[in-house]
Design a protein around this motif. Structure first.
Motif, PDB file in Angstrom:
ATOM      1  N   VAL A 168     -29.862 -24.603  32.575  1.00 48.73           N
ATOM      2  CA  VAL A 168     -30.287 -25.786  33.310  1.00 48.73           C
ATOM      3  C   VAL A 168     -29.725 -27.007  32.593  1.00 48.73           C
ATOM      4  O   VAL A 168     -29.926 -27.166  31.384  1.00 48.73           O
ATOM      5  CB  VAL A 168     -31.821 -25.865  33.383  1.00 48.73           C
ATOM      6  N   PHE A 183     -26.375 -23.630  36.136  1.00 48.62           N
ATOM      7  CA  PHE A 183     -25.056 -23.009  35.996  1.00 48.62           C
ATOM      8  C   PHE A 183     -25.236 -21.698  35.248  1.00 48.62           C
ATOM      9  O   PHE A 183     -26.280 -21.461  34.634  1.00 48.62           O
ATOM     10  CB  PHE A 183     -24.069 -23.937  35.278  1.00 48.62           C
ATOM     11  N   GLU A 219     -26.432 -27.224  21.485  1.00 47.62           N
ATOM     12  CA  GLU A 219     -27.501 -27.638  22.398  1.00 47.62           C
ATOM     13  C   GLU A 219     -28.689 -26.714  22.138  1.00 47.62           C
ATOM     14  O   GLU A 219     -28.665 -25.535  22.512  1.00 47.62           O
ATOM     15  CB  GLU A 219     -27.078 -27.531  23.875  1.00 47.62           C
ATOM     16  N   GLU A 229     -32.192 -25.065  22.704  1.00 44.37           N
ATOM     17  CA  GLU A 229     -32.947 -24.869  23.944  1.00 44.37           C
ATOM     18  C   GLU A 229     -34.026 -23.798  23.800  1.00 44.37           C
ATOM     19  O   GLU A 229     -33.850 -22.795  23.103  1.00 44.37           O
ATOM     20  CB  GLU A 229     -31.982 -24.466  25.084  1.00 44.37           C
ATOM     21  N   ASP A 245     -26.976 -23.430  23.495  1.00 46.89           N
ATOM     22  CA  ASP A 245     -26.042 -23.514  24.630  1.00 46.89           C
ATOM     23  C   ASP A 245     -24.801 -24.272  24.168  1.00 46.89           C
ATOM     24  O   ASP A 245     -24.569 -25.422  24.544  1.00 46.89           O
ATOM     25  CB  ASP A 245     -26.735 -24.195  25.812  1.00 46.89           C
ATOM     26  N   LYS A 265     -18.566 -23.752  28.757  1.00 50.77           N
ATOM     27  CA  LYS A 265     -19.786 -23.088  28.289  1.00 50.77           C
ATOM     28  C   LYS A 265     -19.584 -21.580  28.094  1.00 50.77           C
ATOM     29  O   LYS A 265     -20.524 -20.898  27.696  1.00 50.77           O
ATOM     30  CB  LYS A 265     -20.902 -23.270  29.332  1.00 50.77           C
ATOM     31  N   THR A 319     -31.441 -28.980  27.145  1.00 47.78           N
ATOM     32  CA  THR A 319     -31.482 -29.472  25.764  1.00 47.78           C
ATOM     33  C   THR A 319     -31.973 -30.912  25.706  1.00 47.78           C
ATOM     34  O   THR A 319     -31.692 -31.696  26.620  1.00 47.78           O
ATOM     35  CB  THR A 319     -30.088 -29.325  25.102  1.00 47.78           C
TER      36      THR A 319
HETATM   37 ZN    ZN Z   1     -27.660 -26.705  27.833  1.00 48.00          ZN
END
Ligand code: ZN
Length: 253
Positions: free
Chosen positions: A58, A80, A106, A108, A137, A154, A221
């Protein structure tokens, strides 16, 4: 508090359970009926807790992070996919590829789905959660901007450190989420700051795609993202779950 760890002795991969009186074998099926079995030694090797069919991420789900990215608050969750091949275990390196520019951490909170979820009601959504873990992430920020889409930025191998455990029986509603680089706090927020909380995310995502047992939903994040360099050590810490540590290296050119 019960924590479930996936471990291996090099031959057999299995789950073990940590509770108030130490470590135990997990008997049965983690995604079905399971119980706490005989006492075992603490695991020496800690693996990413699941091998998911997909990781649903997210974007922009903390108000402060949307602001630092200069983006308006989303009206609906911005989701995604990250490939499951991006997962690395706790302690394994995040590898910065050649010629990709800036690569960011990131931190999370990640949700481990416990049972098949298709079009679930918001009011029932948390019953599909097996437990909680930490995810990093990792994002090639320059490629994300250059491509205007997330798949490449990513999706590199090692861009999804996951673990160290599945914390069971923990409410996701108000947990501290922190990111540290070389011991310095860079991200610090709480999940009560999520624009779309966990139940809303599961209800929303499951109207689009079926979530399978072991799938990961990573909830976004907080502010404070920043670049990683080879030689760094990055930690994602989620209250009640623990710490996910990974070193950073650079791929040989
Ligand atoms: Zn993220």
């Amino acid at each position: 508090m019960t924590k479930i760890v996936r471990t291996t002795d090099g031959t057999t991969t299995r789950y073990v359970v940590q509770d108030e009186d130490g470590w135990h074998a997990l008997e049965g099926d983690l995604f079905g009926d399971w119980s706490v079995g005989a006492a075992v030694a603490a695991p020496e090797t800690v693996l990413a807790p699941v091998v998911p069919s997909k990781i649903v991420c997210v974007g922009l789900n903390y108000k402060d992070h949307a602001a630092e990215q200069g983006k308006p608050l989303p009206a609906e969750p911005l989701i995604f996919l990250k490939p499951s091949t991006a997962i690395v275990n706790p302690g394994e390196p995040i590898v910065i590829p050649d010629r990709v520019g800036r690569v960011d951490y990131e931190s999370e909170l990640a949700v481990v789905i416990g049972r098949r979820a298709t079009r679930v009601a918001h009011s029932d959504a948390l019953s599909y959660v097996l437990g909680l873990t930490c995810m990093n992430d990792v994002t090639a920020r320059d490629l994300q901007k250059q491509d205007g889409r997330y798949t490449r930025a990513k999706g590199f191998d090692s861009f999804a450190p996951l673990g160290p455990c599945i914390a069971v029986g923990l409410s996701p509603d108000d947990l501290e989420v922190c990111g540290l680089v070389n011991g310095q706090m860079r991200q610090q927020s709480r999940t009560r700051e999520l624009i779309f909380p966990v139940a809303a995310l599961i209800a929303y995502i499951s109207r689009i795609m079926t979530l399978l047992p072991g799938d990961i939903v990573s909830t976004g994040t907080p502010a404070g993202i920043g670049p990683l360099q080879a030689g760094d050590e990055v930690v994602v810490r989620v209250e009640g779950v623990g710490e996910l540590h990974n070193p950073v290296t650079r791929s040989p050119s």
